[in-house]
Scaffold this motif. Structure first.
Motif, PDB file in Angstrom:
ATOM      1  N   TYR A 119       0.849  -1.193   0.000  1.00 20.36           N
ATOM      2  CA  TYR A 119       0.000   0.000   0.000  1.00 20.36           C
ATOM      3  C   TYR A 119       0.887   1.246   0.000  1.00 20.36           C
ATOM      4  CZ  TYR A 119      -3.818  -3.163   0.535  1.00 20.36           C
ATOM      5  OH  TYR A 119      -4.715  -4.172   0.299  1.00 20.36           O
ATOM      6  N   THR A 120       0.480   2.250  -0.764  1.00 26.11           N
ATOM      7  CA  THR A 120       1.361   3.404  -1.001  1.00 26.11           C
ATOM      8  C   THR A 120       0.838   4.736  -0.486  1.00 26.11           C
ATOM      9  OG1 THR A 120       0.388   3.708  -3.195  1.00 26.11           O
ATOM     10  CG2 THR A 120       2.370   2.329  -3.053  1.00 26.11           C
ATOM     11  N   ARG A 121      -0.451   4.870  -0.235  1.00 29.37           N
ATOM     12  CA  ARG A 121      -1.011   6.161   0.224  1.00 29.37           C
ATOM     13  C   ARG A 121      -1.455   6.017   1.671  1.00 29.37           C
ATOM     14  NH1 ARG A 121      -5.099   8.437  -3.959  1.00 29.37           N
ATOM     15  NH2 ARG A 121      -4.831  10.280  -2.668  1.00 29.37           N
ATOM     16  N   ILE A 122      -0.462   5.937   2.549  1.00 23.21           N
ATOM     17  CA  ILE A 122      -0.705   5.646   3.954  1.00 23.21           C
ATOM     18  C   ILE A 122      -0.524   6.897   4.795  1.00 23.21           C
ATOM     19  CG2 ILE A 122       0.046   4.284   5.933  1.00 23.21           C
ATOM     20  CD1 ILE A 122       1.092   2.195   3.917  1.00 23.21           C
ATOM     21  N   TYR A 123      -1.504   7.133   5.667  1.00 24.86           N
ATOM     22  CA  TYR A 123      -1.447   8.212   6.646  1.00 24.86           C
ATOM     23  C   TYR A 123      -1.464   7.568   8.033  1.00 24.86           C
ATOM     24  CZ  TYR A 123      -2.798  11.099   2.702  1.00 24.86           C
ATOM     25  OH  TYR A 123      -2.841  11.732   1.491  1.00 24.86           O
ATOM     26  N   TRP A 124      -0.830   8.252   8.989  1.00 24.81           N
ATOM     27  CA  TRP A 124      -0.770   7.729  10.344  1.00 24.81           C
ATOM     28  C   TRP A 124      -1.189   8.810  11.330  1.00 24.81           C
ATOM     29  CZ3 TRP A 124       4.146   7.156  13.685  1.00 24.81           C
ATOM     30  CH2 TRP A 124       3.868   6.403  14.828  1.00 24.81           C
ATOM     31  N   PHE A 125      -2.251   8.559  12.045  1.00 22.82           N
ATOM     32  CA  PHE A 125      -2.735   9.460  13.088  1.00 22.82           C
ATOM     33  C   PHE A 125      -2.144   8.961  14.403  1.00 22.82           C
ATOM     34  CE2 PHE A 125      -6.726  10.845  15.624  1.00 22.82           C
ATOM     35  CZ  PHE A 125      -6.082  11.977  16.079  1.00 22.82           C
ATOM     36  N   ARG A 126      -0.899   9.344  14.670  1.00 26.61           N
ATOM     37  CA  ARG A 126      -0.144   8.864  15.824  1.00 26.61           C
ATOM     38  C   ARG A 126      -0.822   9.234  17.139  1.00 26.61           C
ATOM     39  NH1 ARG A 126       4.008  10.731  19.310  1.00 26.61           N
ATOM     40  NH2 ARG A 126       5.471   9.081  19.897  1.00 26.61           N
ATOM     41  N   GLY A 127      -1.409  10.421  17.225  1.00 26.14           N
ATOM     42  CA  GLY A 127      -2.079  10.853  18.454  1.00 26.14           C
ATOM     43  C   GLY A 127      -3.300  10.025  18.773  1.00 26.14           C
ATOM     44  N   GLY A 128      -3.868   9.404  17.761  1.00 27.79           N
ATOM     45  CA  GLY A 128      -4.955   8.450  17.915  1.00 27.79           C
ATOM     46  C   GLY A 128      -6.167   8.942  18.684  1.00 27.79           C
ATOM     47  N   PHE A 129      -6.861   7.974  19.243  1.00 22.94           N
ATOM     48  CA  PHE A 129      -8.115   8.280  19.926  1.00 22.94           C
ATOM     49  C   PHE A 129      -7.911   9.229  21.099  1.00 22.94           C
ATOM     50  CE2 PHE A 129     -11.692   7.338  22.807  1.00 22.94           C
ATOM     51  CZ  PHE A 129     -12.718   7.756  21.967  1.00 22.94           C
ATOM     52  N   ALA A 130      -6.776   9.127  21.797  1.00 20.79           N
ATOM     53  CA  ALA A 130      -6.513  10.018  22.933  1.00 20.79           C
ATOM     54  C   ALA A 130      -6.486  11.477  22.492  1.00 20.79           C
ATOM     55  CB  ALA A 130      -5.198   9.639  23.609  1.00 20.79           C
ATOM     56  N   GLU A 131      -5.800  11.776  21.392  1.00 22.46           N
ATOM     57  CA  GLU A 131      -5.752  13.152  20.886  1.00 22.46           C
ATOM     58  C   GLU A 131      -7.120  13.594  20.396  1.00 22.46           C
ATOM     59  OE1 GLU A 131      -3.863  15.704  17.178  1.00 22.46           O
ATOM     60  OE2 GLU A 131      -2.749  13.952  17.862  1.00 22.46           O
ATOM     61  N   TRP A 132      -7.805  12.726  19.672  1.00 26.74           N
ATOM     62  CA  TRP A 132      -9.126  13.035  19.136  1.00 26.74           C
ATOM     63  C   TRP A 132     -10.075  13.447  20.266  1.00 26.74           C
ATOM     64  CZ3 TRP A 132     -10.588  13.580  14.202  1.00 26.74           C
ATOM     65  CH2 TRP A 132     -11.960  13.604  13.923  1.00 26.74           C
ATOM     66  N   LYS A 133     -10.104  12.640  21.315  1.00 26.38           N
ATOM     67  CA  LYS A 133     -10.992  12.883  22.452  1.00 26.38           C
ATOM     68  C   LYS A 133     -10.561  14.134  23.226  1.00 26.38           C
ATOM     69  CE  LYS A 133     -12.930  10.419  26.398  1.00 26.38           C
ATOM     70  NZ  LYS A 133     -12.921   9.160  27.151  1.00 26.38           N
ATOM     71  N   ALA A 134      -9.250  14.300  23.459  1.00 26.24           N
ATOM     72  CA  ALA A 134      -8.733  15.447  24.207  1.00 26.24           C
ATOM     73  C   ALA A 134      -9.051  16.773  23.521  1.00 26.24           C
ATOM     74  CB  ALA A 134      -7.227  15.305  24.414  1.00 26.24           C
ATOM     75  N   LYS A 135      -9.108  16.749  22.193  1.00 31.10           N
ATOM     76  CA  LYS A 135      -9.391  17.979  21.443  1.00 31.10           C
ATOM     77  C   LYS A 135     -10.889  18.221  21.282  1.00 31.10           C
ATOM     78  CE  LYS A 135      -4.966  18.464  19.248  1.00 31.10           C
ATOM     79  NZ  LYS A 135      -4.209  18.567  18.008  1.00 31.10           N
ATOM     80  N   GLY A 136     -11.700  17.374  21.871  1.00 27.68           N
ATOM     81  CA  GLY A 136     -13.144  17.585  21.880  1.00 27.68           C
ATOM     82  C   GLY A 136     -13.868  17.198  20.611  1.00 27.68           C
ATOM     83  N   TYR A 137     -13.232  16.429  19.741  1.00 27.63           N
ATOM     84  CA  TYR A 137     -13.926  15.977  18.541  1.00 27.63           C
ATOM     85  C   TYR A 137     -14.950  14.904  18.923  1.00 27.63           C
ATOM     86  CZ  TYR A 137     -10.511  18.378  15.614  1.00 27.63           C
ATOM     87  OH  TYR A 137      -9.733  19.329  15.002  1.00 27.63           O
ATOM     88  N   PRO A 138     -16.040  14.825  18.191  1.00 30.38           N
ATOM     89  CA  PRO A 138     -17.074  13.831  18.541  1.00 30.38           C
ATOM     90  C   PRO A 138     -16.615  12.420  18.219  1.00 30.38           C
ATOM     91  CG  PRO A 138     -17.644  14.960  16.513  1.00 30.38           C
ATOM     92  CD  PRO A 138     -16.417  15.642  17.042  1.00 30.38           C
ATOM     93  N   TYR A 139     -17.139  11.492  18.992  1.00 31.41           N
ATOM     94  CA  TYR A 139     -16.833  10.078  18.768  1.00 31.41           C
ATOM     95  C   TYR A 139     -18.045   9.259  19.177  1.00 31.41           C
ATOM     96  CZ  TYR A 139     -15.848  10.155  23.794  1.00 31.41           C
ATOM     97  OH  TYR A 139     -15.933  10.315  25.159  1.00 31.41           O
ATOM     98  N   LEU A 140     -18.010   8.008  18.807  1.00 29.99           N
ATOM     99  CA  LEU A 140     -19.114   7.100  19.100  1.00 29.99           C
ATOM    100  C   LEU A 140     -18.689   6.083  20.152  1.00 29.99           C
ATOM    101  CD1 LEU A 140     -20.354   6.351  15.472  1.00 29.99           C
ATOM    102  CD2 LEU A 140     -21.275   8.006  17.089  1.00 29.99           C
ATOM    103  N   ASN A 141     -19.682   5.560  20.865  1.00 31.75           N
ATOM    104  CA  ASN A 141     -19.469   4.446  21.804  1.00 31.75           C
ATOM    105  C   ASN A 141     -20.318   3.286  21.338  1.00 31.75           C
ATOM    106  OD1 ASN A 141     -17.740   5.552  23.880  1.00 31.75           O
ATOM    107  ND2 ASN A 141     -19.448   6.876  24.412  1.00 31.75           N
ATOM    108  N   GLU A 142     -19.797   2.088  21.544  1.00 29.85           N
ATOM    109  CA  GLU A 142     -20.571   0.890  21.183  1.00 29.85           C
ATOM    110  C   GLU A 142     -21.618   0.625  22.228  1.00 29.85           C
ATOM    111  OE1 GLU A 142     -17.891  -2.350  20.356  1.00 29.85           O
ATOM    112  OE2 GLU A 142     -17.436  -1.511  18.414  1.00 29.85           O
TER     113      GLU A 142
END
Length: 142
Positions: A119-142
């Motif tokens: 695969y050649t067009r790879i992005y990496w969100f290293r901060g992951g879910f912790a960064e996403w949640k800390a910055k107040g972006y919405p997320y889902l729960n199962e």
């Protein structure tokens, strides 16, 4: 694609399974062949690549704590060329991997496997879910 909905609403070596070590220590600062993204850059990347596939490389138990809408659950322990081929339409299709955050190595392992598969067009969100949640972006729960 389901992942587009959230962003529109917010912003009108080997391929064998990895053992528990994948959660210990910190992930490296970068991965050769992958574009590192922050949460804001992830949103912008979705705006430019609305068909971007987002892979949550965490274990199922971690996903129960919350996940980014539109992400596909594919734990790093199950990531191989066959499983990637089931969720990605081609080797040049844009894909981003994330896990719990900088101390989580699961997305790092998944990115390395994707690169080995070709695969050649790879992005990496290293901060992951912790960064996403800390910055107040919405997320889902199962």
């Amino acid at each position: 694609m389901p992942g587009v909905v959230i962003f529109a609403a917010v912003f009108s070596g080997a391929l064998s399974p990895v053992s528990a070590w994948s959660e210990e220590g910190s992930a490296p600062a970068a991965i050769e062949g992958a574009v590192l993204l922050s949460a804001e850059e992830l949103v912008a990347t979705f705006e430019h690549h609305p068909r971007l596939v987002m892979i949550d490389a965490r274990l199922t138990g971690d996903r129960r704590q919350g996940y980014i809408e539109g992400s596909v659950s594919l734990p790093n322990t199950e990531t191989d060329c066959d499983s990637l081929a089931r969720v990605l339409p081609g080797f040049d299709h844009p894909v981003v991997f994330y896990c719990n955050g900088p101390k989580c190595r699961r997305s790092y392992v998944a990115v390395k496997r994707a690169r080995r598969c070709g695969y050649t067009r790879i992005y990496w969100f290293r901060g992951g879910f912790a960064e996403w949640k800390a910055k107040g972006y919405p997320y889902l729960n199962e």
